[in-house]
Write an enzyme that holds these catalytic residues in place. Structure first.
Site, PDB file in Angstrom:
ATOM      1  NE  ARG A  88      -4.420   0.201   2.114  1.00  0.00           N
ATOM      2  CZ  ARG A  88      -5.426  -0.665   1.968  1.00  0.00           C
ATOM      3  NH1 ARG A  88      -5.210  -1.950   1.897  1.00  0.00           N
ATOM      4  NH2 ARG A  88      -6.653  -0.224   1.887  1.00  0.00           N
ATOM      5  NE  ARG A 134     -14.430  -2.239   5.756  1.00  0.00           N
ATOM      6  CZ  ARG A 134     -13.608  -2.511   4.758  1.00  0.00           C
ATOM      7  NH1 ARG A 134     -13.822  -3.594   4.030  1.00  0.00           N
ATOM      8  NH2 ARG A 134     -12.596  -1.730   4.480  1.00  0.00           N
ATOM      9  NE  ARG A 145     -11.711   2.830   3.790  1.00  0.00           N
ATOM     10  CZ  ARG A 145     -12.853   2.191   3.524  1.00  0.00           C
ATOM     11  NH1 ARG A 145     -14.010   2.646   3.988  1.00  0.00           N
ATOM     12  NH2 ARG A 145     -12.835   1.107   2.800  1.00  0.00           N
TER      13      ARG A 145
HETATM   14  P1  AP5 Z   1      -9.015  -2.983   3.204  1.00  0.00           P
HETATM   15  O1  AP5 Z   1      -9.921  -3.979   3.765  1.00  0.00           O
HETATM   16  O2  AP5 Z   1      -7.973  -3.403   2.244  1.00  0.00           O
HETATM   17  O3  AP5 Z   1      -9.930  -1.801   2.660  1.00  0.00           O
HETATM   18  P2  AP5 Z   1      -9.936  -0.916   1.345  1.00  0.00           P
HETATM   19  O4  AP5 Z   1      -8.678  -0.885   0.549  1.00  0.00           O
HETATM   20  O5  AP5 Z   1     -10.440   0.389   1.820  1.00  0.00           O
HETATM   21  O6  AP5 Z   1     -10.864  -1.697   0.447  1.00  0.00           O
HETATM   22  P3  AP5 Z   1     -12.368  -2.174   0.640  1.00  0.00           P
HETATM   23  O7  AP5 Z   1     -12.375  -3.506   1.310  1.00  0.00           O
HETATM   24  O8  AP5 Z   1     -13.231  -1.111   1.238  1.00  0.00           O
HETATM   25  O9  AP5 Z   1     -12.783  -2.236  -0.873  1.00  0.00           O
HETATM   26  P4  AP5 Z   1     -12.330  -3.198  -2.055  1.00  0.00           P
HETATM   27  O10 AP5 Z   1     -11.508  -2.454  -3.038  1.00  0.00           O
HETATM   28  O11 AP5 Z   1     -11.813  -4.489  -1.537  1.00  0.00           O
HETATM   29  O12 AP5 Z   1     -13.741  -3.392  -2.711  1.00  0.00           O
HETATM   30  P5  AP5 Z   1     -14.862  -4.487  -2.376  1.00  0.00           P
HETATM   31  O13 AP5 Z   1     -14.713  -5.626  -3.302  1.00  0.00           O
HETATM   32  O14 AP5 Z   1     -14.866  -4.758  -0.910  1.00  0.00           O
HETATM   33  O15 AP5 Z   1      -8.230  -2.210   4.381  1.00  0.00           O
HETATM   34  C1  AP5 Z   1      -8.940  -1.686   5.486  1.00  0.00           C
HETATM   35  C2  AP5 Z   1      -7.971  -0.925   6.377  1.00  0.00           C
HETATM   36  O16 AP5 Z   1      -6.955  -1.833   6.871  1.00  0.00           O
HETATM   37  C3  AP5 Z   1      -7.177   0.207   5.714  1.00  0.00           C
HETATM   38  O17 AP5 Z   1      -7.892   1.418   5.682  1.00  0.00           O
HETATM   39  C4  AP5 Z   1      -5.942   0.273   6.612  1.00  0.00           C
HETATM   40  O18 AP5 Z   1      -6.219   0.940   7.806  1.00  0.00           O
HETATM   41  C5  AP5 Z   1      -5.696  -1.193   6.942  1.00  0.00           C
HETATM   42  N1  AP5 Z   1      -4.782  -1.856   5.986  1.00  0.00           N
HETATM   43  C6  AP5 Z   1      -5.072  -2.869   5.131  1.00  0.00           C
HETATM   44  N2  AP5 Z   1      -3.993  -3.228   4.419  1.00  0.00           N
HETATM   45  C7  AP5 Z   1      -2.988  -2.413   4.831  1.00  0.00           C
HETATM   46  C8  AP5 Z   1      -1.625  -2.274   4.449  1.00  0.00           C
HETATM   47  N3  AP5 Z   1      -1.069  -3.043   3.498  1.00  0.00           N
HETATM   48  N4  AP5 Z   1      -0.887  -1.320   5.062  1.00  0.00           N
HETATM   49  C9  AP5 Z   1      -1.405  -0.541   6.040  1.00  0.00           C
HETATM   50  N5  AP5 Z   1      -2.699  -0.614   6.445  1.00  0.00           N
HETATM   51  C10 AP5 Z   1      -3.481  -1.538   5.836  1.00  0.00           C
HETATM   52  O19 AP5 Z   1     -16.160  -3.675  -2.813  1.00  0.00           O
HETATM   53  C11 AP5 Z   1     -16.634  -2.571  -2.062  1.00  0.00           C
HETATM   54  C12 AP5 Z   1     -18.162  -2.533  -2.166  1.00  0.00           C
HETATM   55  O20 AP5 Z   1     -18.522  -2.320  -3.514  1.00  0.00           O
HETATM   56  C13 AP5 Z   1     -18.827  -3.877  -1.756  1.00  0.00           C
HETATM   57  O21 AP5 Z   1     -20.035  -3.588  -1.117  1.00  0.00           O
HETATM   58  C14 AP5 Z   1     -19.041  -4.588  -3.092  1.00  0.00           C
HETATM   59  O22 AP5 Z   1     -20.125  -5.474  -3.059  1.00  0.00           O
HETATM   60  C15 AP5 Z   1     -19.305  -3.411  -4.021  1.00  0.00           C
HETATM   61  N6  AP5 Z   1     -18.852  -3.666  -5.396  1.00  0.00           N
HETATM   62  C16 AP5 Z   1     -17.730  -4.311  -5.799  1.00  0.00           C
HETATM   63  N7  AP5 Z   1     -17.648  -4.318  -7.148  1.00  0.00           N
HETATM   64  C17 AP5 Z   1     -18.752  -3.654  -7.604  1.00  0.00           C
HETATM   65  C18 AP5 Z   1     -19.229  -3.339  -8.916  1.00  0.00           C
HETATM   66  N8  AP5 Z   1     -18.541  -3.698 -10.021  1.00  0.00           N
HETATM   67  N9  AP5 Z   1     -20.390  -2.650  -9.009  1.00  0.00           N
HETATM   68  C19 AP5 Z   1     -21.080  -2.260  -7.900  1.00  0.00           C
HETATM   69  N10 AP5 Z   1     -20.682  -2.544  -6.629  1.00  0.00           N
HETATM   70  C20 AP5 Z   1     -19.521  -3.234  -6.487  1.00  0.00           C
END
Ligand code: AP5
Length: 194
Positions: A88, A134, A145
């Site tokens: 990241r 969440r 974020r």
């Molecule tokens: P993390 O869990 O990795 O959160 P994020 O990057 O903010 O990603 P999300 O899980 O929110 O989204 P995503 O891209 O995976 O999309 P998703 O498929 O879920 O990290 C959380 C926290 O942990 C960070 O903020 C940080 O604090 C910490 N952290 C993690 N890794 C770290 C690292 N390496 N270093 C430091 N800190 C770290 O989809 C999102 C939503 O959209 C879902 O509801 C889904 O159903 C919907 N969706 C998906 N695709 C579509 C589509 N095509 N059309 C419509 N809706 C859709």
């Protein structure tokens, strides 16, 4: 195959990562999932990570590196993996490169970027916040974020582009449609066409 998923929060890394893992028979390793599990079970790691996660900041590099290092040492990761949410920042990317080298494993082959605009991201995450509660899917935290993504993670697009490993795929549209673009991109790399 060793793939990392890059993309803003809510860009679909988890959704597409699961589908890709099933299609390729590889483990999906999500640092976000591992950290949330640690917070839920109240481990030392979870206690240290919680405040940063709730604020939408990055958790300290040493904590996430430890998660990844332990997970990559498991036998199911020896033939490849899909890393979701790690690296990241450029420090984590360099640590990953060094870790693979140290283990005698091939380097990352694809950095797959899911490209989704901020408006779509905010609407997806607010909807998930209402449905699943969440703690970081609140408007103020989502904005943080996105800021952190732009300053810390977005530079990785240049990092991997310089290594000719970056593939950017439009992440808006139906989940299946996005997945087909990803599958096509990975097939092209597998067959040496990209
Ligand atoms: P993390 O869990 O990795 O959160 P994020 O990057 O903010 O990603 P999300 O899980 O929110 O989204 P995503 O891209 O995976 O999309 P998703 O498929 O879920 O990290 C959380 C926290 O942990 C960070 O903020 C940080 O604090 C910490 N952290 C993690 N890794 C770290 C690292 N390496 N270093 C430091 N800190 C770290 O989809 C999102 C939503 O959209 C879902 O509801 C889904 O159903 C919907 N969706 C998906 N695709 C579509 C589509 N095509 N059309 C419509 N809706 C859709």
């Amino acid at each position: 195959m060793r793939i990392i998923l890059l993309g803003a929060p809510g860009s679909g890394k988890g959704t597409q990562g699961e589908k890709l893992a099933a299609a390729l028979g590889l483990p999906r390793i999500s640092t976000g999932d591992a950290l949330r599990a640690a917070v839920k079970s109240g481990t030392d790691l979870g206690r240290k990570a919680r405040a940063a996660m709730d604020a939408g900041d990055l958790v300290a590099d040493d904590l996430v590196v430890e998660i990844v290092e332990e997970r990559l040492a498991q036998p199911d990761a020896s033939d490849g993996f899909i890393l979701d949410g790690f690296p990241r920042n450029t420090t984590q990317a360099r640590i990953l490169d060094a870790l693979l080298l140290k283990k005698g494993l091939p380097p990352v082959e694809i950095a797959l970027h899911l490209d989704v605009d901020d408006e779509e991201i905010i609407s997806r995450l607010l909807a998930r916040g209402l449905e699943q509660g969440r703690t970081d899917d609140r408007k103020d935290v989502i904005r943080c974020r996105i800021r952190v993504y732009n300053s810390e993670t977005h530079p990785l697009l240049d990092y991997y582009a310089a290594q000719r490993k970056l593939i950017s795929v439009p992440g808006a549209g139906e989940v299946e449609e996005v997945f087909q673009s990803i599958r096509l991109a990975t097939l092209m790399v597998e067959s040496g066409l990209a």
